[in-house]
Design an enzyme around this catalytic site. Structure first.
Site, PDB file in Angstrom:
ATOM      1  N   GLU A 105      25.490 -60.777 -32.823  1.00  0.00           N
ATOM      2  CA  GLU A 105      26.190 -61.870 -32.148  1.00  0.00           C
ATOM      3  C   GLU A 105      25.776 -63.138 -32.864  1.00  0.00           C
ATOM      4  OE1 GLU A 105      26.111 -64.380 -27.977  1.00  0.00           O
ATOM      5  OE2 GLU A 105      25.682 -62.226 -27.871  1.00  0.00           O
TER       6      GLU A 105
ATOM      7  N   GLU B  58      25.388 -73.679 -28.857  1.00  0.00           N
ATOM      8  CA  GLU B  58      25.023 -73.441 -27.469  1.00  0.00           C
ATOM      9  C   GLU B  58      24.494 -74.748 -26.906  1.00  0.00           C
ATOM     10  OE1 GLU B  58      23.418 -69.077 -26.808  1.00  0.00           O
ATOM     11  OE2 GLU B  58      22.254 -70.102 -28.371  1.00  0.00           O
TER      12      GLU B  58
END
Length: 162
Positions: free
Chosen positions: A16, A21
């Site tokens: 991933e 973020e």
């Protein structure tokens, strides 16, 4: 980004890539993360760690980028690279069965983009209930606005003015 096919196993053995973020309550903080190593719970992650930007990231548009070559993956914000990871590394976590046979795996497969606002999980604290709708509703800007997404093929000559 998530793997198109789970060649090396379930999450996160097939990888991933989190290009950006952010936590809604901290509008200057950001990070990028790679997840890999084995299928959960034998997975691990490594990334930039939390960084602090010189301005509130919610007050205007910013360019978040991931440059992925056969040698490395680099992350940048507004043209400034803040984290690079070599793909000559072995990404096995050391726990459970090793899904990889050579360096760079699982980041040798096609991935696709996910653009989302994720709320919950352990990202906001020690347990899955550390963030809830009531807390998130008090964020100054509880939304995500995307102006554009561009993807360039390695070796191509991108035109920055389409």
């Amino acid at each position: 980004m998530m793997p198109r096919d789970s060649v090396y196993g379930g999450w996160a053995a097939s990888g991933e890539i989190d290009i950006f973020e952010g936590r809604g309550q901290n509008n200057r903080e950001y990070q990028s993360t790679l997840h890999y190593g084995g299928s959960w719970p034998n997975n691990v992650y490594r990334g930039s760690g939390e960084r602090t930007y010189n301005q509130d990231l919610t007050t205007g548009f910013h360019t978040y980028s991931c440059t992925w070559t056969p040698q490395q993956i680099s992350f940048a914000i507004d043209g400034n690279t803040f984290y690079t990871r070599s793909l000559s590394d072995n990404f096995y976590s050391g726990r459970g069965a090793n899904p990889y046979t050579k360096a760079g795996q699982p980041f040798d497969q096609p991935f696709y983009y996910i653009i989302n606002v994720a709320v919950g999980g352990g990202f906001f604290g020690g347990n899955a209930n550390a963030l809830n709708r009531d807390i998130a509703s008090k964020w100054a800007s509880p939304s995500m606005e995307v102006d554009w997404v561009r993807v360039y093929q390695l070796g191509a000559n991108p035109n920055p003015n389409p």
